[in-house]
Design an enzyme around this catalytic site. Structure first.
Site, PDB file in Angstrom:
ATOM      1  N   ARG A  82       0.993  -1.734  -0.535  1.00 27.54           N
ATOM      2  CA  ARG A  82       0.055   0.384  -0.071  1.00 27.54           C
ATOM      3  C   ARG A  82       0.983   1.089  -0.105  1.00 27.54           C
ATOM      4  NH1 ARG A  82      -2.117  -3.682   3.673  1.00 27.54           N
ATOM      5  NH2 ARG A  82      -4.289  -4.267   3.005  1.00 27.54           N
ATOM      6  N   ASP A 108      -9.517  -4.685   9.080  1.00 25.74           N
ATOM      7  CA  ASP A 108      -8.883  -5.886   9.596  1.00 25.74           C
ATOM      8  C   ASP A 108      -9.027  -6.483  10.185  1.00 25.74           C
ATOM      9  OD1 ASP A 108      -5.617  -4.844   8.082  1.00 25.74           O
ATOM     10  OD2 ASP A 108      -7.455  -3.587   8.145  1.00 25.74           O
ATOM     11  N   ARG A 117     -11.205  -8.543   9.614  1.00 24.67           N
ATOM     12  CA  ARG A 117     -10.816  -9.696   9.101  1.00 24.67           C
ATOM     13  C   ARG A 117     -10.312 -10.896  10.280  1.00 24.67           C
ATOM     14  NH1 ARG A 117      -7.712  -6.764   4.734  1.00 24.67           N
ATOM     15  NH2 ARG A 117      -8.790  -7.252   2.283  1.00 24.67           N
ATOM     16  N   HIS A 119      -3.394   0.196   8.687  1.00 24.23           N
ATOM     17  CA  HIS A 119      -3.587  -0.447   7.672  1.00 24.23           C
ATOM     18  C   HIS A 119      -2.459  -0.969   6.988  1.00 24.23           C
ATOM     19  CE1 HIS A 119      -6.227  -2.292   5.429  1.00 24.23           C
ATOM     20  NE2 HIS A 119      -6.577  -1.184   3.718  1.00 24.23           N
TER      21      HIS A 119
HETATM   22  N1  LIG Z   1      -8.516   1.156   2.737  1.00 25.85           N
HETATM   23  C1  LIG Z   1      -9.063   0.165   2.619  1.00 25.85           C
HETATM   24  O1  LIG Z   1      -9.788  -0.840   2.983  1.00 25.85           O
HETATM   25  C2  LIG Z   1      -8.909  -0.038   1.445  1.00 25.85           C
HETATM   26  C3  LIG Z   1      -9.637  -1.377   0.499  1.00 25.85           C
HETATM   27  C4  LIG Z   1      -9.453  -1.386  -0.515  1.00 25.85           C
HETATM   28  C5  LIG Z   1      -9.628  -0.384  -1.914  1.00 25.85           C
HETATM   29  N2  LIG Z   1      -8.085   0.581  -1.195  1.00 25.85           N
HETATM   30  C6  LIG Z   1      -7.877   1.605  -2.099  1.00 25.85           C
HETATM   31  O2  LIG Z   1      -9.511   2.244  -1.885  1.00 25.85           O
HETATM   32  C7  LIG Z   1      -8.464   2.446  -3.713  1.00 25.85           C
HETATM   33  C8  LIG Z   1      -9.291   2.643  -5.073  1.00 25.85           C
HETATM   34  O3  LIG Z   1      -9.511   0.946  -5.256  1.00 25.85           O
HETATM   35  P1  LIG Z   1     -10.693   0.733  -6.062  1.00 25.85           P
HETATM   36  O4  LIG Z   1     -10.304  -0.815  -6.103  1.00 25.85           O
HETATM   37  O5  LIG Z   1     -11.681   1.051  -6.285  1.00 25.85           O
HETATM   38  O6  LIG Z   1      -9.426   1.126  -7.661  1.00 25.85           O
HETATM   39  P2  LIG Z   1     -10.538   1.881  -9.056  1.00 25.85           P
HETATM   40  O7  LIG Z   1      -8.912   1.366  -9.832  1.00 25.85           O
HETATM   41  O8  LIG Z   1     -11.416   0.274  -9.139  1.00 25.85           O
HETATM   42  O9  LIG Z   1     -11.034   2.333  -8.577  1.00 25.85           O
HETATM   43  C9  LIG Z   1     -10.226   3.522  -8.645  1.00 25.85           C
HETATM   44  C10 LIG Z   1     -11.340   5.008  -9.099  1.00 25.85           C
HETATM   45  O10 LIG Z   1     -10.698   6.637  -8.961  1.00 25.85           O
HETATM   46  C11 LIG Z   1     -11.068   7.259  -9.952  1.00 25.85           C
HETATM   47  N3  LIG Z   1     -10.457   7.876 -10.077  1.00 25.85           N
HETATM   48  C12 LIG Z   1      -8.872   8.589 -10.427  1.00 25.85           C
HETATM   49  N4  LIG Z   1      -8.378   9.873  -9.953  1.00 25.85           N
HETATM   50  C13 LIG Z   1      -9.651  10.567  -9.767  1.00 25.85           C
HETATM   51  C14 LIG Z   1      -9.227  11.746  -9.263  1.00 25.85           C
HETATM   52  N5  LIG Z   1      -8.664  12.314  -9.399  1.00 25.85           N
HETATM   53  N6  LIG Z   1     -10.782  12.231  -9.238  1.00 25.85           N
HETATM   54  C15 LIG Z   1     -11.907  11.726  -8.718  1.00 25.85           C
HETATM   55  N7  LIG Z   1     -12.098  10.309  -9.219  1.00 25.85           N
HETATM   56  C16 LIG Z   1     -11.187   9.739  -9.670  1.00 25.85           C
HETATM   57  C17 LIG Z   1     -10.779   6.268 -11.456  1.00 25.85           C
HETATM   58  O11 LIG Z   1     -11.391   6.758 -12.377  1.00 25.85           O
HETATM   59  C18 LIG Z   1     -11.606   5.306 -10.659  1.00 25.85           C
HETATM   60  O12 LIG Z   1     -12.725   5.015 -10.969  1.00 25.85           O
HETATM   61  C19 LIG Z   1      -7.295   2.590  -3.776  1.00 25.85           C
HETATM   62  O13 LIG Z   1      -6.346   3.157  -3.326  1.00 25.85           O
HETATM   63  C20 LIG Z   1      -7.039   1.447  -2.735  1.00 25.85           C
HETATM   64  O14 LIG Z   1      -6.001   0.925  -2.842  1.00 25.85           O
HETATM   65  C21 LIG Z   1      -8.555   0.339   0.105  1.00 25.85           C
END
Ligand SMILES: NC(=O)c1ccc[n+]([C@@H]2O[C@H](COP(=O)([O-])OP(=O)(O)OC[C@H]3O[C@@H](n4cnc5c(N)ncnc54)[C@H](O)[C@@H]3O)[C@@H](O)[C@H]2O)c1
Length: 319
Positions: free
Chosen positions: A89, A149, A152, A176
């Site tokens: 991450r 987490d 999980r 995380h």
């Molecule tokens: N914190 C957590 O528990 C957790 C869990 C899962 C994923 N995540 C994180 O969440 C984020 C998204 O994951 P995902 O699987 O949905 O990715 P994804 O690629 O499916 O979606 C990301 C989206 O963000 C959009 N985007 C990018 N830049 C942008 C901006 N400047 N303004 C508006 N929209 C924008 C893209 O067009 C895309 O639709 C990642 O960083 C991932 O690591 C966090």
């Protein structure tokens, strides 16, 4: 908190759209808005979900833009790059800090009232910079942290002991990510300390077992990402839980990521600890009595995060 429960989700990718879906099913929100650089995707996701409105509590769900934040109760940020197989991450940090700062400017120029929940990774570092960059009160911006987490962890314990995960109280704290810490000393099953429970049922947890279970929690996301490129189902349920705690002013104890300034000797870093979440965001952090090993692990985790924060400051400049 406004009377209309409006949630704006920035980022309509896998996590953003499944979170909208979970929220739509829950009946928690009156209005859900999807905002994405890719407007067509946000519109498609909204349309797909709207075709199921017949089956769920009434909700106004649509694609929108940053002006929708003006009267939102909660803004969730899930936009940005995600982990590729094998990537940590923390390796996402430079791109996502830049994206998050731009989004924060858009959001805070429309509202200084909404509670902002950061989900994009590395979530603790982004929560920290979102807070510093915006100048909003510390509790008003929180990261989804280790809520997932902890779920999980409870799932793994529930499988080991044959107990409903809802009757297990056990927390993962810290980053995380790879340095997160399991609070074994505080783990309970139905109000009985885990240690006592184990003595009675005969399934003791040795230090080796503890390490193996924590490793499984830490590596869960890597395994899912290797199999299907992204995690989102459990993530969206964790997010629904956090959003619900804010919208319903629940005062729920959740391990969200929040600013720690002095507790356990940790300074100026965002990480997860059991915290009380309500309509204002994070109300308090519990001063849980951790054992020595847990405090040491937590400080180590804070050290990992501080190092990344300082690296970003040195390489990308300003807050
Ligand atoms: N914190 C957590 O528990 C957790 C869990 C899962 C994923 N995540 C994180 O969440 C984020 C998204 O994951 P995902 O699987 O949905 O990715 P994804 O690629 O499916 O979606 C990301 C989206 O963000 C959009 N985007 C990018 N830049 C942008 C901006 N400047 N303004 C508006 N929209 C924008 C893209 O067009 C895309 O639709 C990642 O960083 C991932 O690591 C966090």
């Amino acid at each position: 908190m406004r009377s209309r429960r409006k949630v704006v989700i920035v980022g309509a990718g896998a996590v953003g759209s499944t979170s909208a879906y979970a929220l739509m099913r829950s009946g928690l929100a009156d209005e859900i808005v999807l905002v994405d650089l890719d407007r067509q995707r946000a519109e498609g996701e909204a349309m797909d979900m709207n075709h199921g409105l017949f089956f769920v509590p009434p909700v106004d769900l649509h694609a929108g833009d940053y002006d929708d934040c003006a009267d939102a109760s909660v803004v969730v940020i899930t936009a940005g790059a995600k982990q590729k197989p094998g990537q940590t991450r923390l390796e996402l940090v430079h791109d996502n800090v830049r994206i998050c700062r731009r989004i924060m400017d858009e959001v805070t120029s429309r509202t200084r009232e909404a509670v902002i929940i950061i989900v994009t990774n590395p979530v603790d570092v982004l929560t920290y910079f979102a807070l510093k960059h915006s100048g909003l009160p510390a509790g008003q911006i929180l990261g989804s942290g280790t809520v997932l987490d902890s779920a999980r962890f409870r799932y793994l314990l529930s499988r080991r002991y044959g107990i409903d995960p809802r009757n297990i109280h056990a927390y993962i704290v810290g980053e995380h990510g790879d340095s997160e810490v399991a609070l074994w000393s505080m783990a309970h099953i139905g109000g009985t300390p885990l240690k006592t429970y184990c003595e009675v049922c005969g399934k003791q947890v040795s230090d080796l077992d503890q390490d193996a279970i924590l490793r499984q929690v830490r590596e869960s996301a890597y395994h899912v990402i290797e199999s299907k490129e992204a995690t989102y189902y459990a993530d969206s349920l964790a997010l629904e839980r956090i959003v619900g705690a804010v919208l319903r002013d629940e005062n729920s104890v959740l391990t969200v990521s929040t600013m720690i300034d002095g507790l356990y000797g940790i300074q100026d870093v965002c990480l997860s600890l059991p915290a009380v979440v309500n309509r204002a965001g994070v109300r308090d952090i519990l001063h849980a009595s951790l054992d020595e090993r847990e405090v040491e692990g937590l400080r180590r985790s804070a050290g990992v995060l501080r190092k990344v924060i300082e690296q970003v400051r040195a390489e990308d400049g300003a807050n």
